[in-house]
Scaffold this motif. Structure first.
Motif, PDB file in Angstrom:
ATOM      1  N   SER A  98      28.280  16.745  15.597  1.00 50.49           N
ATOM      2  CA  SER A  98      28.653  15.331  15.505  1.00 50.49           C
ATOM      3  C   SER A  98      30.096  15.158  15.990  1.00 50.49           C
ATOM      4  N   GLU A  99      30.488  13.900  16.140  1.00 47.36           N
ATOM      5  CA  GLU A  99      31.879  13.624  16.529  1.00 47.36           C
ATOM      6  C   GLU A  99      32.705  13.198  15.327  1.00 47.36           C
ATOM      7  N   CYS A 100      32.196  13.463  14.130  1.00 46.92           N
ATOM      8  CA  CYS A 100      32.920  13.098  12.905  1.00 46.92           C
ATOM      9  C   CYS A 100      33.934  14.183  12.541  1.00 46.92           C
ATOM     10  N   LYS A 101      34.951  13.764  11.817  1.00 46.98           N
ATOM     11  CA  LYS A 101      35.942  14.719  11.316  1.00 46.98           C
ATOM     12  C   LYS A 101      35.603  15.019   9.863  1.00 46.98           C
ATOM     13  N   VAL A 102      35.250  16.254   9.594  1.00 46.37           N
ATOM     14  CA  VAL A 102      34.754  16.619   8.266  1.00 46.37           C
ATOM     15  C   VAL A 102      35.816  17.430   7.525  1.00 46.37           C
ATOM     16  N   ASN A 103      36.182  16.940   6.351  1.00 48.04           N
ATOM     17  CA  ASN A 103      37.191  17.618   5.523  1.00 48.04           C
ATOM     18  C   ASN A 103      36.565  18.024   4.194  1.00 48.04           C
ATOM     19  N   ILE A 104      36.683  19.301   3.887  1.00 48.16           N
ATOM     20  CA  ILE A 104      36.100  19.820   2.642  1.00 48.16           C
ATOM     21  C   ILE A 104      37.227  20.397   1.808  1.00 48.16           C
ATOM     22  N   GLN A 105      37.162  20.157   0.497  1.00 48.14           N
ATOM     23  CA  GLN A 105      38.135  20.803  -0.396  1.00 48.14           C
ATOM     24  C   GLN A 105      37.373  21.444  -1.543  1.00 48.14           C
ATOM     25  N   THR A 106      37.681  22.704  -1.835  1.00 46.70           N
ATOM     26  CA  THR A 106      36.898  23.421  -2.832  1.00 46.70           C
ATOM     27  C   THR A 106      37.729  24.435  -3.602  1.00 46.70           C
ATOM     28  N   LYS A 107      37.160  24.839  -4.740  1.00 48.65           N
ATOM     29  CA  LYS A 107      37.710  25.943  -5.533  1.00 48.65           C
ATOM     30  C   LYS A 107      36.664  27.032  -5.631  1.00 48.65           C
ATOM     31  N   SER A 108      35.759  27.086  -4.683  1.00 46.98           N
ATOM     32  CA  SER A 108      34.642  28.023  -4.783  1.00 46.98           C
ATOM     33  C   SER A 108      34.479  28.870  -3.530  1.00 46.98           C
ATOM     34  N   GLY A 109      34.145  30.125  -3.763  1.00 51.09           N
ATOM     35  CA  GLY A 109      33.852  31.030  -2.652  1.00 51.09           C
ATOM     36  C   GLY A 109      32.454  30.833  -2.093  1.00 51.09           C
ATOM     37  N   LEU A 110      31.651  29.989  -2.746  1.00 51.82           N
ATOM     38  CA  LEU A 110      30.289  29.754  -2.271  1.00 51.82           C
ATOM     39  C   LEU A 110      30.267  29.177  -0.862  1.00 51.82           C
ATOM     40  N   ILE A 111      31.343  28.561  -0.467  1.00 49.22           N
ATOM     41  CA  ILE A 111      31.399  27.943   0.861  1.00 49.22           C
ATOM     42  C   ILE A 111      31.123  28.954   1.978  1.00 49.22           C
ATOM     43  N   VAL A 112      31.395  30.222   1.718  1.00 43.27           N
ATOM     44  CA  VAL A 112      31.162  31.254   2.741  1.00 43.27           C
ATOM     45  C   VAL A 112      29.678  31.296   3.142  1.00 43.27           C
ATOM     46  N   ARG A 113      28.803  30.970   2.205  1.00 46.92           N
ATOM     47  CA  ARG A 113      27.363  30.928   2.511  1.00 46.92           C
ATOM     48  C   ARG A 113      27.082  30.035   3.720  1.00 46.92           C
ATOM     49  N   ASP A 114      27.873  28.964   3.875  1.00 45.32           N
ATOM     50  CA  ASP A 114      27.604  27.961   4.913  1.00 45.32           C
ATOM     51  C   ASP A 114      28.475  28.133   6.145  1.00 45.32           C
ATOM     52  N   LEU A 115      29.033  29.312   6.284  1.00 48.98           N
ATOM     53  CA  LEU A 115      29.970  29.540   7.384  1.00 48.98           C
ATOM     54  C   LEU A 115      29.364  29.222   8.756  1.00 48.98           C
ATOM     55  N   GLU A 116      28.122  29.606   8.956  1.00 49.99           N
ATOM     56  CA  GLU A 116      27.513  29.381  10.277  1.00 49.99           C
ATOM     57  C   GLU A 116      27.288  27.897  10.549  1.00 49.99           C
ATOM     58  N   ILE A 117      27.059  27.119   9.500  1.00 46.58           N
ATOM     59  CA  ILE A 117      26.925  25.664   9.683  1.00 46.58           C
ATOM     60  C   ILE A 117      28.295  25.072  10.012  1.00 46.58           C
TER      61      ILE A 117
END
Ligand code: SF4
Length: 275
Positions: A98-117
């Protein structure tokens, strides 16, 4: 089932917010989002419930080209429920190419699961929040969040995958947050830091001060002065100068948002539901 998932944002520099969950299993004792409980009917303590927003309609992100999104503002989009329900993962998939600017803020290591996305979203950046590198301290203040070691590992993995990362040193606890240690630990992966101070709003004030008194009695007189006797302005103003001098010396790209209270204002006053 909620009708809307995308809300107009009151956050500076952010057009829209998406909160895939209501409630947050991290249960941070100082949480600014606890006011959300009044909209849910939940009587349980904050941190003990998470409602999953089931939403089948496409977000139609093609209509939001160049617009910025914050995921999330009143929950951690990688709270424990995400491991099973994968709402955040489903939302992120819609932003691929997409052409959207996506900003994520987290305190979790679970985000690594979605690295390829994340790698397939052209404009994405991820902020990790640290209040301390001290695991026992963090267990008291942010019982459900990933340990500092897990977050540092996630920061490294995202950085190595070419995803822009930044660090929010938030909240800065008087005397107890060693911000220099956090900067040095994160420095190999980012030069970008934001600082927010510990604000004690009505709902959490007594809880946080009690925990400080019980677990960090040597710091108590300082907390008493800052939060009960009106010493806050002087304390934060001095610390702000100290942090600014350190950041200049270290040549960091930094922002000290000690006076900001945007997240709470945003959700409380926000009624513009979009999609
Ligand atoms: S991670 Fe954020 S939303 Fe969740 S409990 Fe902590 S401060 Fe609140």
């Amino acid at each position: 089932m909620p009708k809307h998932l995308i809300y107009k944002s009151g956050l500076p520099g952010m057009d829209y917010v998406i909160n895939p969950y209501t409630g947050c299993s991290h249960g941070c004792v100082y949480c600014y989002a606890e006011f959300m409980r009044q909209f849910t009917g939940h009587k349980e303590d904050w941190g003990t419930f998470v409602d999953i927003k089931c939403y089948r309609k496409s977000l139609a992100v093609m209509y939001y080209a160049e617009r910025s999104f914050m995921i999330s503002s009143v929950t951690d989009c990688y709270n424990h429920a995400e491991r099973k329900y994968q709402k955040t993962r489903g939302i992120l998939k819609q932003f691929i190419n997409s052409e959207c600017k996506v900003n994520i803020q987290t305190k979790s290591g679970l985000i690594v699961r979605d690295l390829e996305i994340l790698r397939r979203i052209p404009s994405v950046q991820v902020g990790f929040s640290f209040s301390s590198l001290d695991w026992p301290f963090q267990k008291i203040m942010e019982p459900g969040a990933s340990s500092p070691a897990i977050k540092l590992d996630a920061l490294m993995k995202l950085h190595n995958a070419g995803i822009p990362v930044w660090v929010s040193i938030s909240p800065v606890f008087p005397l107890l947050t060693d911000y220099k240690a956090i900067v040095q630990a994160c420095r190999p992966y980012t030069n970008r830091f934001q600082f927010e101070n510990l604000k004690l709003r009505t709902l959490c004030r007594g809880k946080v001060l009690k925990l400080i008194d019980e677990n960090y009695p040597k710091a108590w007189s300082e907390y008493d002065w800052i939060y009960n006797q009106g010493g806050g302005d002087e304390y934060w103003s001095e610390l702000k100068k100290e942090i600014a001098a350190y950041c200049e010396q270290e040549k960091l790209d930094y922002e000290i948002a000690f006076d900001a209270d945007h997240k709470e204002r945003m959700e409380a006053g926000n009624a513009a539901k979009i999609r």
